[in-house]
Design an enzyme around this catalytic site. Structure first.
Site, PDB file in Angstrom:
ATOM      1  N   ASP A 202       0.835  -1.182   0.000  1.00  0.00           N
ATOM      2  CA  ASP A 202       0.000   0.000   0.000  1.00  0.00           C
ATOM      3  C   ASP A 202       0.882   1.248   0.000  1.00  0.00           C
ATOM      4  O   ASP A 202       1.848   1.344   0.773  1.00  0.00           O
ATOM      5  CB  ASP A 202      -0.895  -0.027   1.245  1.00  0.00           C
ATOM      6  CG  ASP A 202      -1.844   1.133   1.314  1.00  0.00           C
ATOM      7  OD1 ASP A 202      -2.742   1.223   0.463  1.00  0.00           O
ATOM      8  OD2 ASP A 202      -1.689   1.965   2.232  1.00  0.00           O
TER       9      ASP A 202
ATOM     10  N   GLU B 208       1.695  -0.451  -5.024  1.00  0.00           N
ATOM     11  CA  GLU B 208       0.766   0.618  -5.336  1.00  0.00           C
ATOM     12  C   GLU B 208       1.663   1.839  -5.529  1.00  0.00           C
ATOM     13  O   GLU B 208       2.135   2.433  -4.550  1.00  0.00           O
ATOM     14  CB  GLU B 208      -0.233   0.846  -4.205  1.00  0.00           C
ATOM     15  CG  GLU B 208      -1.260   1.907  -4.549  1.00  0.00           C
ATOM     16  CD  GLU B 208      -2.231   2.191  -3.408  1.00  0.00           C
ATOM     17  OE1 GLU B 208      -3.408   2.471  -3.681  1.00  0.00           O
ATOM     18  OE2 GLU B 208      -1.802   2.140  -2.238  1.00  0.00           O
TER      19      GLU B 208
END
Length: 751
Positions: free
Chosen positions: A387, A423
């Site tokens: 993330d 990401e």
């Protein structure tokens, strides 16, 4: 400013580094103290083992740079606390061995040191701290003012987080649990699916199984439920090769959610990077969650499915300077977090969550890499999706692809062998890094997402960008030796609309989140097909279903690694909520009743058939970028683009306004090899995408590409469980209905 008398004690400092003033002991804190042996400074964490004399015990080791004293706190079944000073310190690691401390023992730490927030020093021994290396966590994080190192709610903003609070937090925070790790994984068989063959399936452990038929009620929403045969049967029937689990590291609910009676459902608020989230355990939270997680992984592996974890090492649940003191902040605030260079009281925030971990600091880097290796070697997982990965690559303010974290992963003999997904952005300046991560890494490709969404809703002026996305995004990934599978293609993800909502809503509907619909993105690239939300209109509903078939087919027929979101394959909806992070209810859970609906079952069947096609035909999952040249003299190019007139596209055609694009993929002499090293051959396919609302005439390319074509997929048809097998002669025009996709196989000769 005068300070109220009741708060003055909170400013008192310990009398000295070796005789700190600790909070008063809990009533009943009269358990006899064990003798603390020196123990070892590594490995970090609580490690149970048999001593050389055969006597069991646990070695405790925790890093607390700059601390003046550290106490290990053990808790009995009634919650009574016994404190053991750790007097040994090696390389800023405080350690000790306690005989007869066994698995299941709950523990925490109290750390003494300076209280000077203006310089980043926030030590406070009144706060019980969770071991950053705890392998299991027992108990909830309770919303209580004592969990804050400062006086929570101090009215003066300029000193709000600087007034120290000496109230004991032990009653209101969870404890670490000693776990025995004796698993050698000799009976496990990891699937090890090549990247090019991978089909990712993003799911939430709880939401996926909460209402899944066939899973016993007591196992729903748990690791055991995800590893249940009913779950495995569904996943294998669909054909996905890897599940990508939303965060399963121990996480906490934010204060603002607790005050609204909501929870952090998605889990992007980690506080324990070694511990499986205890709420997903059906067997208990005193270490049982560890074994349950391992059994889940074994079951998925036995079914041929890899396990990818979505991990959140960019920030922690402690938030900014106004947040609670639960773990890292209390061990060494400046050693773990990025602080403002000219005001060490504040935090650099590249995540939008109040703080950012500083992966350039040696101890933070060690915490992250130790955690990653633990989940691979001792918990059995096969890879990670990071993330806001750009935050981990920051050195100072800038994103640097030579950052310590990326270098550490590249050279690590364990981590360099697993699947790594970035990401590739964060919310800071210069944080958007799509296409820039180094080899070994794949990336979520939001350029693919937005292009495909815009094409099918008619918002693209031409087909230039679509061509790149269908063919593996070579403009983003071909440099530096990367391959097409560096692109993780997706149309939807957990964050945003579901696939059904993407074609049912123009705007977000997040009122249930309690933020007056301010949260969630407004840039959805969505189209409601003529009505906002559910409608009784047969024509609008038919169009929506066709658009879903178009989007799903495009995703699974594109070069790159496709990622599906659980439930999209049978029309899951969140009622237009595009930020359901706090919806631990029917909004966030998968509605399995849709799978039995005649309206939505055909989409599932099409999805499963497309995945089988992809698995069967290597030409649909390229391992190298297309060259545009024949594989051998006299052959046809590996990829050829066509206009609706059946002619090869020229440079000018790419700039012409249009909503039709066709690509012919040649299966002649693929880059993939058979077990003997010989080039494989496959069928050739013609893919036609037509996004205009009116039908168009398309002339099928003739020789040398084909004599005849057979229809394999036609999204204009509602029923997609089997191909219709229509044969069409090459060189002849066909009618492509409005807003539809055709996949045609090149056949041997005319019908």
């Amino acid at each position: 400013m005068a300070m109220p008398a009741e708060l003055r004690l909170t400013q008192e400092e310990p009398e000295g580094p070796h005789a700190p003033e600790t909070p008063p002991a809990e009533p009943g804190d009269r358990a006899p103290k064990r003798a603390v042996l020196p123990g070892s400074w590594q490995p970090l964490g609580a490690r149970y083992h048999q001593g050389p004399d055969g006597r069991p015990g646990t070695n405790f080791a925790v890093w607390a740079g700059g601390a003046e004293a550290v106490e290990l706190c053990l808790f009995d079944e009634e919650g009574h606390e016994t404190r053991h000073p750790l007097r040994e310190q090696t390389f800023q690691v405080w350690h000790g061995h306690l005989p007869d401390v066994r698995p299941g023992q709950r523990y925490g730490y109290r750390v003494h040191g300076r209280w000077d927030p203006w310089t980043g020093a926030r030590w406070n021994p009144a706060k019980l701290l969770l071991d950053p290396y705890a392998r299991a966590v027992d108990g909830p994080f309770v919303l209580h003012d004592s969990a804050y190192g400062h006086v929570h709610g101090w009215p003066e903003a300029d000193v709000a987080d600087t007034v120290r609070d000496n109230r004991d937090s032990a009653r209101h925070v969870p404890k670490g649990v000693v776990v025995h790790d004796g698993d050698d994984w000799l009976d496990d068989r990891r699937p090890k699916t090549p990247w090019a063959d991978t089909v990712l399936y993003e799911l939430h452990v709880k939401g996926f199984t909460q209402n899944l038929p066939g899973v016993p009620p007591e196992l729903r929403g748990t690791y055991a439920g995800l590893g249940h045969p009913a779950t495995l049967d569904y996943l294998t029937g669909l054909g996905v090769t890897a599940v990508e689990l939303l965060p399963v590291h121990q996480f906490a609910d934010e204060e603002h959610l607790q005050r609204r009676g909501l929870r952090n459902y998605w889990g992007y608020n980690s506080i324990g990077y070694f511990a499986p989230h205890a709420a997903y355990s059906a067997s208990g939270s005193r270490g049982e969650q560890v074994g349950e997680f391992k059994r889940m992984v074994r079951s998925l592996h036995a079914a041929g499915i890899e396990v990818i974890l979505d991990v959140v090492y960019n920030h922690t649940a402690e938030g900014g300077e106004g947040g609670p003191t639960w773990s890292l902040r209390g061990f060494d605030n400046a050693g773990y977090y990025r602080l403002q260079p000219h005001n060490r009281r504040g935090y650099q925030d590249f995540t939008g969550c109040g703080n950012s971990l500083d992966a350039a600091q040696p101890q933070t880097l060690r915490l992250i890499t130790d955690s990653l290796r633990y989940w691979v070697t001792e918990m059995g997982v096969d890879g990670f999706r990071f993330d806001l990965a750009a935050t981990l690559a920051r050195t100072g303010y800038d994103v640097d692809m030579r950052a310590p974290f990326l270098g550490a992963v590249f050279q690590d003999p364990v981590l360099s062998r697993v699947k790594l997904i970035a990401e590739p952005w964060d919310v800071g300046l210069g944080g958007y890094q799509v296409g820039n991560f180094p080899p070994l890494w794949t990336e979520w490709n939001d350029r693919y997402r937005d292009t495909v969404r815009d094409f099918w809703r008619g918002a693209r002026p031409d087909v230039r960008d679509l061509g790149y996305r269908l063919a593996g995004s070579s403009d983003l990934y071909q440099r530096a030796g990367r391959r097409p599978f560096a692109s993780v293609n997706y149309v939807t993800a957990h964050d945003g609309f579901t696939l059904r909502d993407l074609v049912s809503y123009n705007g977000k509907h997040n009122q249930a989140n309690g933020e007056d619909n301010r949260d969630g993105t407004d840039d959805n690239h969505s189209w409601n097909c003529g009505a906002e939300g559910d409608t009784e209109s047969p024509s609008i509903n038919a169009l929506r279903r066709r658009q879903l078939r178009n989007l799903m087919s495009t995703l699974l027929l594109s070069t790159g690694v496709p990622m599906l979101v659980a439930g999209d394959e049978f029309g899951r909806t969140q009622g237009g909520n595009n930020n359901a992070y706090c919806q631990d209810n029917e909004v966030g859970w998968v509605d399995w009743s849709l799978l039995d609906s005649p309206e939505w079952r055909p989409l599932h069947d099409l999805t499963a058939r497309l995945i089988r096609l992809r698995r069967t035909h290597p030409v649909l999952r390229q391992r190298a970028f297309f060259s545009g040249r024949p594989a051998h003299p006299g052959g046809v190019p590996d990829l050829t683009w066509f206009t609706a007139r059946g002619k090869e596209m020229t440079e000018a055609d790419w700039y012409e306004p249009g909503a039709t694009l066709a690509m012919l993929l040649s299966g002649d002499d693929l880059t993939e090899r058979d077990p003997c090293g010989e080039p494989l051959q496959d069928d050739s396919f013609l893919l036609i995408l037509h996004a205009h609302h009116r039908a168009t005439r398309f002339t099928l390319p003739g020789l040398p590409w084909a004599r005849c074509y057979e229809t394999v997929v036609d999204t204009a048809s509602e029923q997609q469980s089997t191909p219709d097998g229509r044969h069409c002669p090459a060189g002849e025009p066909i009618v492509v209905p409005g807003r539809s996709l055709l996949l045609l196989r090149v056949c041997a000769g005319e019908e």
